[in-house]
Design a protein around this motif. Structure first.
Motif, mmCIF file in Angstrom:
data_model
loop_
_atom_site.group_PDB
_atom_site.id
_atom_site.type_symbol
_atom_site.label_atom_id
_atom_site.label_comp_id
_atom_site.label_asym_id
_atom_site.label_seq_id
_atom_site.Cartn_x
_atom_site.Cartn_y
_atom_site.Cartn_z
ATOM 1 N N GLY A 1 44.108 7.549 29.460
ATOM 2 C CA GLY A 1 43.612 8.530 30.422
ATOM 3 C C GLY A 1 42.370 9.120 29.779
ATOM 4 O O GLY A 1 42.018 8.742 28.672
ATOM 5 N N HIS B 1 36.923 12.666 26.922
ATOM 6 C CA HIS B 1 37.547 12.173 25.685
ATOM 7 C C HIS B 1 38.630 11.150 26.000
ATOM 8 O O HIS B 1 39.347 11.266 26.987
ATOM 9 N N PHE C 1 42.317 11.418 21.546
ATOM 10 C CA PHE C 1 41.761 12.734 21.192
ATOM 11 C C PHE C 1 40.384 12.558 20.569
ATOM 12 O O PHE C 1 39.988 13.312 19.685
ATOM 13 N N LYS D 1 38.061 15.224 37.313
ATOM 14 C CA LYS D 1 37.600 14.113 36.462
ATOM 15 C C LYS D 1 36.369 13.424 37.054
ATOM 16 O O LYS D 1 35.904 12.417 36.526
ATOM 17 N N SER E 1 49.068 14.142 32.181
ATOM 18 C CA SER E 1 49.637 14.090 33.536
ATOM 19 C C SER E 1 49.205 12.814 34.268
ATOM 20 O O SER E 1 49.940 12.314 35.123
ATOM 21 N N SER E 2 48.041 12.263 33.922
ATOM 22 C CA SER E 2 47.545 11.076 34.647
ATOM 23 C C SER E 2 48.540 9.905 34.658
ATOM 24 O O SER E 2 48.735 9.297 35.704
ATOM 25 N N ARG F 1 47.562 24.798 29.557
ATOM 26 C CA ARG F 1 48.492 24.898 30.698
ATOM 27 C C ARG F 1 49.904 24.478 30.301
ATOM 28 O O ARG F 1 50.864 24.833 30.973
ATOM 29 N N ASP G 1 48.164 9.123 20.554
ATOM 30 C CA ASP G 1 47.892 10.310 19.743
ATOM 31 C C ASP G 1 49.118 11.218 19.623
ATOM 32 O O ASP G 1 50.141 10.993 20.286
HETATM 33 C C1 GLP Z 1 45.066 14.930 26.314
HETATM 34 C C2 GLP Z 1 45.402 13.599 25.678
HETATM 35 C C3 GLP Z 1 44.608 12.475 26.294
HETATM 36 C C4 GLP Z 1 44.700 12.548 27.794
HETATM 37 C C5 GLP Z 1 44.088 13.846 28.246
HETATM 38 C C6 GLP Z 1 44.039 13.996 29.760
HETATM 39 O O1 GLP Z 1 43.999 15.575 25.733
HETATM 40 N N1 GLP Z 1 45.197 13.595 24.271
HETATM 41 O O2 GLP Z 1 45.106 11.247 25.802
HETATM 42 O O3 GLP Z 1 44.045 11.450 28.362
HETATM 43 O O4 GLP Z 1 44.870 14.891 27.712
HETATM 44 O O5 GLP Z 1 45.225 14.530 30.236
HETATM 45 P P1 GLP Z 1 45.591 14.591 31.763
HETATM 46 O O6 GLP Z 1 45.976 13.213 32.143
HETATM 47 O O7 GLP Z 1 46.742 15.541 31.818
HETATM 48 O O8 GLP Z 1 44.401 15.080 32.489
#
Ligand code: GLP
Length: 262
Positions: A135, A141, A144, A206, A41-42, A170, A70
């Motif tokens: 993100g 992480h 992944f 975060k 989502s970021s 989600r 990924d």
């Molecule tokens: C997943 C992806 C990551 C991403 C992370 C955060 O696990 N593999 O690459 O950075 O989600 O997602 P969000 O931006 O939705 O918090």
């Protein structure tokens, strides 16, 4: 490391999109500009801004080659939670990038090891990645690369932690058992070979990860902390994500950015 603190998610997204568009427009070499991209989502706000900038003629992706971070193992392209689907739905279908310039790991590959080796070779064949946008997860992480993944890791098969499956559930009807257990992912080392790394960190959830990334020691427990070892790393974040930073740290980065980078 630069930490660019913006008031809210919209401003963070606008700032990051402009940074990317400026980098593409400044690229004058014969070879294409090579851009690494995340899902989640970021980056959605950045993708929306880049689409608008592409439509208004401020940036073109005709000479851009992309590599995504990924992909889940076992989800076909047409699955609405595959990263292939996500990227086309939220970005690629709305910009002028030629289809052959898009590179994504194939989570359905018969031989995942070979798929990952070839991905690394393909990146190298373009001369490496100019700018990798990323993100991070709430556990820090990147791609992944879950906690305790080697900070030198290359593209390969990853096992998702229970924490990540719960967070990502989600998108899978809130059922962690529906989240794939494995993914193919670029390594921390793959990301950090890029000439520039831009990581988006937003939202209260975060805050702990941002503090570990910026103030903590470099540790495989927080794979995002490897950013400290990159000589051209930028974090774009919002105020909400700054809640766990020391006041001094927060002021320092606001000060540096406002006085030197207007
Ligand atoms: C997943 C992806 C990551 C991403 C992370 C955060 O696990 N593999 O690459 O950075 O989600 O997602 P969000 O931006 O939705 O918090």
């Amino acid at each position: 490391m630069r930490v660019v603190i913006q008031e809210n998610y919209e401003n963070m997204s606008r700032w990051a999109a402009k940074f990317i568009a400026d980098a593409i427009n400044a690229h004058k070499e014969d070879r294409p500009f090579v851009l690494g991209l995340p899902t989640g989502s970021s980056p959605l706000g950045v993708y929306r801004c880049l689409i608008a900038m592409n439509r208004s003629g401020e940036v073109s992706f005709r000479n851009v080659v992309t590599f995504n971070m990924d992909e889940y193992v076992g989800l076909p392209h047409e699955h609405d939670q595959s990263y292939w689907y996500f990227m086309h739905d939220n970005f690629f279908n709305h910009i002028d990038i030629p289809a052959e310039n898009i590179n994504m790991l194939n989570g359905m590959a018969d031989d995942p090891e070979k798929e990952c080796e070839e991905y690394e070779k393909r990146i190298a064949s373009y001369g490496g990645i100019d700018l990798f946008m990323g993100g991070i997860g709430v556990d820090g992480h990147i791609a992944f690369n879950e906690p305790y993944t080697s900070l030198c890791s290359r593209t390969g098969l990853r096992t998702l932690t229970t924490d990540t499956k719960i967070v990502n559930s989600r998108f899978f009807g809130n059922d962690p058992s529906k989240v794939p257990s494995y993914a193919l992912s670029v390594g921390v080392g793959t990301v950090f070979d890029s000439r520039c790394v831009l990581v988006l960190i937003n939202g209260h959830n975060k805050a702990r990860a941002l503090a570990h990334t910026v103030e903590g020691g470099v540790s495989q427990k927080w794979t995002c902390s490897a950013l400290q070892m990159h000589n051209n790393a930028i974090i774009a974040c919002d105020e909400a994500a700054c809640g766990e930073l020391k006041v001094d740290t927060y002021r320092y980065f606001l000060d540096v950015e406002s006085s030197q980078r207007l």
